[in-house]
Scaffold this motif. Structure first.
Motif, mmCIF file in Angstrom:
data_model
loop_
_atom_site.group_PDB
_atom_site.id
_atom_site.type_symbol
_atom_site.label_atom_id
_atom_site.label_comp_id
_atom_site.label_asym_id
_atom_site.label_seq_id
_atom_site.Cartn_x
_atom_site.Cartn_y
_atom_site.Cartn_z
ATOM 1 N N ARG A 151 0.844 -1.191 0.000
ATOM 2 C CA ARG A 151 0.000 0.000 0.000
ATOM 3 C C ARG A 151 0.889 1.254 0.000
ATOM 4 O O ARG A 151 1.785 1.401 0.831
ATOM 5 C CB ARG A 151 -0.936 0.008 1.204
ATOM 6 N N LEU A 152 0.595 2.142 -0.956
ATOM 7 C CA LEU A 152 1.233 3.452 -1.004
ATOM 8 C C LEU A 152 0.121 4.490 -0.936
ATOM 9 O O LEU A 152 -0.696 4.602 -1.868
ATOM 10 C CB LEU A 152 2.036 3.643 -2.291
ATOM 11 N N GLY A 153 0.055 5.243 0.155
ATOM 12 C CA GLY A 153 -1.044 6.174 0.314
ATOM 13 C C GLY A 153 -2.358 5.416 0.334
ATOM 14 O O GLY A 153 -2.523 4.428 1.055
ATOM 15 N N PRO A 154 -3.329 5.826 -0.481
ATOM 16 C CA PRO A 154 -4.649 5.191 -0.420
ATOM 17 C C PRO A 154 -4.773 3.913 -1.243
ATOM 18 O O PRO A 154 -5.798 3.235 -1.162
ATOM 19 C CB PRO A 154 -5.565 6.279 -1.002
ATOM 20 N N TRP A 155 -3.757 3.587 -2.049
ATOM 21 C CA TRP A 155 -3.930 2.525 -3.033
ATOM 22 C C TRP A 155 -2.897 1.408 -2.859
ATOM 23 O O TRP A 155 -1.779 1.627 -2.404
ATOM 24 C CB TRP A 155 -3.794 3.083 -4.450
ATOM 25 N N ARG A 156 -3.312 0.199 -3.281
ATOM 26 C CA ARG A 156 -2.375 -0.916 -3.406
ATOM 27 C C ARG A 156 -1.702 -0.829 -4.774
ATOM 28 O O ARG A 156 -2.278 -0.333 -5.743
ATOM 29 C CB ARG A 156 -3.112 -2.252 -3.280
ATOM 30 N N ILE A 157 -0.470 -1.316 -4.852
ATOM 31 C CA ILE A 157 0.273 -1.208 -6.105
ATOM 32 C C ILE A 157 0.431 -2.589 -6.751
ATOM 33 O O ILE A 157 0.408 -3.619 -6.091
ATOM 34 C CB ILE A 157 1.664 -0.567 -5.896
ATOM 35 N N GLY A 158 0.569 -2.567 -8.055
ATOM 36 C CA GLY A 158 0.866 -3.763 -8.827
ATOM 37 C C GLY A 158 2.164 -3.569 -9.574
ATOM 38 O O GLY A 158 2.323 -2.587 -10.303
ATOM 39 N N ILE A 159 3.119 -4.493 -9.357
ATOM 40 C CA ILE A 159 4.429 -4.320 -9.983
ATOM 41 C C ILE A 159 4.774 -5.477 -10.910
ATOM 42 O O ILE A 159 5.903 -5.570 -11.395
ATOM 43 C CB ILE A 159 5.538 -4.177 -8.913
ATOM 44 N N ASP A 160 3.807 -6.369 -11.171
ATOM 45 C CA ASP A 160 4.097 -7.530 -12.003
ATOM 46 C C ASP A 160 4.511 -7.109 -13.406
ATOM 47 O O ASP A 160 3.949 -6.169 -13.988
ATOM 48 C CB ASP A 160 2.872 -8.436 -12.099
ATOM 49 N N LYS A 161 5.483 -7.805 -13.929
ATOM 50 C CA LYS A 161 5.960 -7.521 -15.286
ATOM 51 C C LYS A 161 4.834 -7.704 -16.300
ATOM 52 O O LYS A 161 4.688 -6.909 -17.231
ATOM 53 C CB LYS A 161 7.139 -8.454 -15.606
ATOM 54 N N ASP A 162 4.051 -8.748 -16.122
ATOM 55 C CA ASP A 162 2.932 -9.013 -17.023
ATOM 56 C C ASP A 162 1.656 -8.432 -16.411
ATOM 57 O O ASP A 162 0.689 -9.142 -16.137
ATOM 58 C CB ASP A 162 2.777 -10.520 -17.258
ATOM 59 N N TRP A 163 1.643 -7.125 -16.239
ATOM 60 C CA TRP A 163 0.561 -6.463 -15.516
ATOM 61 C C TRP A 163 -0.795 -6.626 -16.198
ATOM 62 O O TRP A 163 -1.839 -6.539 -15.557
ATOM 63 C CB TRP A 163 0.891 -4.976 -15.354
ATOM 64 N N TRP A 164 -0.824 -6.866 -17.506
ATOM 65 C CA TRP A 164 -2.090 -6.969 -18.226
ATOM 66 C C TRP A 164 -2.873 -8.232 -17.844
ATOM 67 O O TRP A 164 -4.052 -8.330 -18.148
ATOM 68 C CB TRP A 164 -1.836 -6.953 -19.728
ATOM 69 N N GLU A 165 -2.205 -9.200 -17.214
ATOM 70 C CA GLU A 165 -2.903 -10.414 -16.792
ATOM 71 C C GLU A 165 -3.636 -10.232 -15.467
ATOM 72 O O GLU A 165 -4.361 -11.124 -15.023
ATOM 73 C CB GLU A 165 -1.908 -11.580 -16.690
ATOM 74 N N ASP A 166 -3.436 -9.083 -14.833
ATOM 75 C CA ASP A 166 -3.999 -8.838 -13.502
ATOM 76 C C ASP A 166 -5.522 -8.720 -13.599
ATOM 77 O O ASP A 166 -6.054 -8.014 -14.457
ATOM 78 C CB ASP A 166 -3.415 -7.545 -12.929
ATOM 79 N N GLU A 167 -6.225 -9.400 -12.707
ATOM 80 C CA GLU A 167 -7.687 -9.331 -12.646
ATOM 81 C C GLU A 167 -8.157 -8.145 -11.787
ATOM 82 O O GLU A 167 -9.324 -7.775 -11.827
ATOM 83 C CB GLU A 167 -8.254 -10.628 -12.048
ATOM 84 N N ASP A 168 -7.245 -7.554 -11.020
ATOM 85 C CA ASP A 168 -7.618 -6.518 -10.058
ATOM 86 C C ASP A 168 -7.348 -5.139 -10.660
ATOM 87 O O ASP A 168 -6.199 -4.735 -10.813
ATOM 88 C CB ASP A 168 -6.820 -6.701 -8.760
ATOM 89 N N GLN A 169 -8.401 -4.403 -10.993
ATOM 90 C CA GLN A 169 -8.245 -3.082 -11.592
ATOM 91 C C GLN A 169 -8.013 -1.991 -10.554
ATOM 92 O O GLN A 169 -7.841 -0.830 -10.915
ATOM 93 C CB GLN A 169 -9.483 -2.731 -12.421
ATOM 94 N N GLU A 170 -8.035 -2.356 -9.274
ATOM 95 C CA GLU A 170 -7.858 -1.361 -8.218
ATOM 96 C C GLU A 170 -6.399 -1.226 -7.805
ATOM 97 O O GLU A 170 -6.100 -0.527 -6.836
ATOM 98 C CB GLU A 170 -8.721 -1.720 -7.007
#
Length: 598
Positions: free
Chosen positions: A477-496
């Motif tokens: 968590r950075l500030g109000p949001w969770r971060i996504g750092i995966d190289k293949d970020w487009w496979e992520d199901e979580d848009q938040e």
């Protein structure tokens, strides 16, 4: 600097004239109040009267500034807005429009029991120049018309407008000047009376949504025209940031597929490939093949029964030399053919690699080819293409003008024309940072964005190296949001999740807002990284200066190789995954409505 109401005037994206006047007004001194887009109800006509700028000045009194951007012409009775050969009559003569504004403003202030000073009505034509003896009619003296030259000398021009062209020191000591003067108490009372009429400024999210709609509407006809032309032959298009290269690539693909051609679309990185598949998901496999360069080689060699896989720890050598060499040897045995070729981000595909692809065309010497790139974004130094008729797109269809200026400032040697106009406050912001403070500052910045109505999908955080090398973790968590750092970020199901990754990983993508964590040192490719990072921003950008130190490279313990996950198929992407991709392709929402297929 004057006090503005609202504090950050949200000038619409398409009102270039008002932006230029706003920039000029910022040069006025302290103790002056400027109201932007002040709306007063006209009870007689049951309509709202909007004053572009109302200036409250201690010496000059009240000034109504009506701005008419672009080319303006007039005859005895009518004023016109000109666009090429088309003349459109203005709804009201500017002199009558300002007179009505003045009458309603005076009535409103007197209803508050206030003494109203003299009001001077001024027409501003920031994109026109006129000889000094130009006559605009008996109700509009030339001193009260500011053209481009007068706007550059704003204070003397306003003084001339108030004094009727008389010498200002002489006029200021005359009885007539006293009717204009505003003493401190009177000025404060006027400000207090007008403030309730000022609407709160739109949130940042609302401003960006409006800008995006205007950008898309303004660029559509231009992109249609360019796509139709580039679909007729072989072209090598060099386009600056925001010139619509990826949009054109997909539009031309649709045109060629509609003509019955089988189109090969190549992208250098996997993110751009996935984005292209989703944007063109209504095209069948028999109409368009979309792949990265190395993926195409890999698949065709596998189909031929000659797989060529990278040895452990030798990926760079494999992809740069071994795989292309294996493909070249297999070319005589390959049977698949295409009828047209599109290469997006062509600067990342070396000329030698392009030579390997051309034999896959049914008619290698004549089939249409479109290469689109920006040599200034050549992070890999692949070389220069010579195939096709060269064409330069030195235009800006996607970015806020101030962002285009910031991109140019990052690398003035880019060769693109200087955008001009300067940096509008609030669009591009640089903040001092350091390797010790950037995480805290980033968290605070993200909190600001959330308060302004932004969502994680609106923001990209870009850095020179992998986020993991700076201790960032998936779902941290950075500030109000969770971060996504995966190289293949487009496979992520979580848009938040907020997307945090390298500059390289988002080439060809875009975000409403980009936060760039600039290196603390002076790496050789520093200007190039900054150029590419800022070119990803569509509406706003924040740079945390000197934030990122060069990461240490600890020894990595050898582990047995793990089997790779099954390949991601963009055509089977879930709605959440599609949302993640479309979130970094703002203009993609119009792609499926562009260039009807035959």
């Amino acid at each position: 600097m004057p006090t503005f109401h609202p504090e950050q005037p949200g000038v619409p994206y398409d009102r270039n004239g008002e932006r230029e006047v706003l920039a000029a007004l910022r040069r006025l001194g302290d103790g002056i109040h400027v109201f932007y887009s002040l709306t007063i109800l006209d009870g007689q006509e049951n309509r709202e009267r909007e004053i572009d700028f109302l200036v409250l000045h201690p010496d000059l009194g009240l000034l109504i500034l009506e701005v008419k951007g672009g080319r303006i012409s007039w005859d005895e009775d009518t004023w016109y807005k000109e666009l090429g050969s088309i003349r459109t009559p203005l709804r009201e003569k500017p002199s009558l429009q300002m007179a009505n504004q003045q009458f309603r403003l005076q009535a409103y202030l007197r209803a508050q029991g206030l003494q109203v000073p003299e009001i001077t009505r001024i027409l501003v034509l920031p994109h026109m120049d006129f000889p000094a003896d130009t006559r605009f009619g008996p109700d509009l003296p030339p001193e009260r018309v500011l053209d481009r030259t007068k706007l550059q000398k704003l204070i003397p021009s306003l003084q001339a407008a108030v004094s009727g062209g008389l010498d200002w020191p002489t006029f200021r000591s005359s009885p007539a000047a006293q009717a204009h003067q505003l003493f401190r108490r009177s000025l404060e009372e006027l400000v207090e009376a007008i403030l309730p009429s000022v609407l709160p400024p739109p949130s940042l999210a609302e401003q960006m949504a409006a800008e995006g709609r205007l950008q898309d509407e303004a660029s559509q006809a231009v992109l249609d025209h360019l796509a139709m032309n580039f679909a007729r032959g072989r072209f090598r298009v060099e386009g600056g940031p925001g010139s619509g290269k990826s949009l054109i690539a997909r539009m031309v693909t649709r045109i060629w597929a509609g003509e019955g051609r089988r189109v090969l679309v190549l992208c250098y990185n996997r993110a751009l490939k996935v984005a292209s598949v989703i944007a063109l998901d209504d095209l069948k496999d028999t109409e368009a093949t979309i792949a990265t360069f190395h993926e195409l080689l890999d698949v065709l060699l596998d189909e031929l029964g000659r797989p060529c896989k990278p040895p452990q720890g030798q990926k760079t050598e494999h992809f740069n030399h071994t795989l292309p060499a294996a493909f070249r040897a297999a070319l005589p045995d390959l049977t698949q053919r295409w009828d047209a070729l599109v290469v997006d981000e062509a600067q990342d595909l070396s000329p030698e690699w392009l030579e390997l692809i051309l034999p896959l065309l049914r008619h290698p010497d004549t089939d249409p080819v479109l290469l689109l790139g920006d040599s200034c974004q050549d992070l890999y130094h692949r070389g220069t293409h010579t195939l096709g008729t060269p064409w330069r797109l030195d235009l800006n269809l996607r970015q806020h003008p101030s962002l285009r200026q910031a991109v140019w400032n990052a690398m003035p040697t880019c060769g693109w024309a200087h955008p001009g106009g300067g940096l509008e406050p609030g669009i591009v912001e640089s903040r001092k940072s350091s390797p010790e403070t950037w995480k805290r500052q980033l968290a605070d910045l993200l909190t600001e964005f959330a308060i302004q109505g932004l969502q994680p999908r609106d923001v990209l955080v870009l850095m020179p190296h992998s986020p993991a090398s700076y201790g960032l973790r998936q779902d941290q968590r950075l500030g109000p949001w969770r971060i996504g750092i995966d190289k293949d970020w487009w496979e992520d199901e979580d848009q938040e999740r907020l997307k945090v990754n390298t500059v390289h990983s988002f080439k060809g993508m875009e975000g409403n807002v980009v936060v760039y964590l600039a290196p603390a040192g002076k790496p050789a490719n520093g200007p190039l990284l900054r150029y590419v990072a800022l070119s990803r921003a569509r509406h706003r950008a924040v740079i945390l200066e000197k934030a990122i130190a060069e990461p240490e490279k600890p020894a990595v313990p050898k582990e047995p190789p793990t089997p790779p996950p099954p390949p991601f198929d963009p055509r089977k992407a879930t709605e959440a995954q599609r949302g993640n991709i479309l979130g970094v392709m703002k203009a993609a929402q119009t792609w499926n409505r562009t260039v009807p297929r035959t």
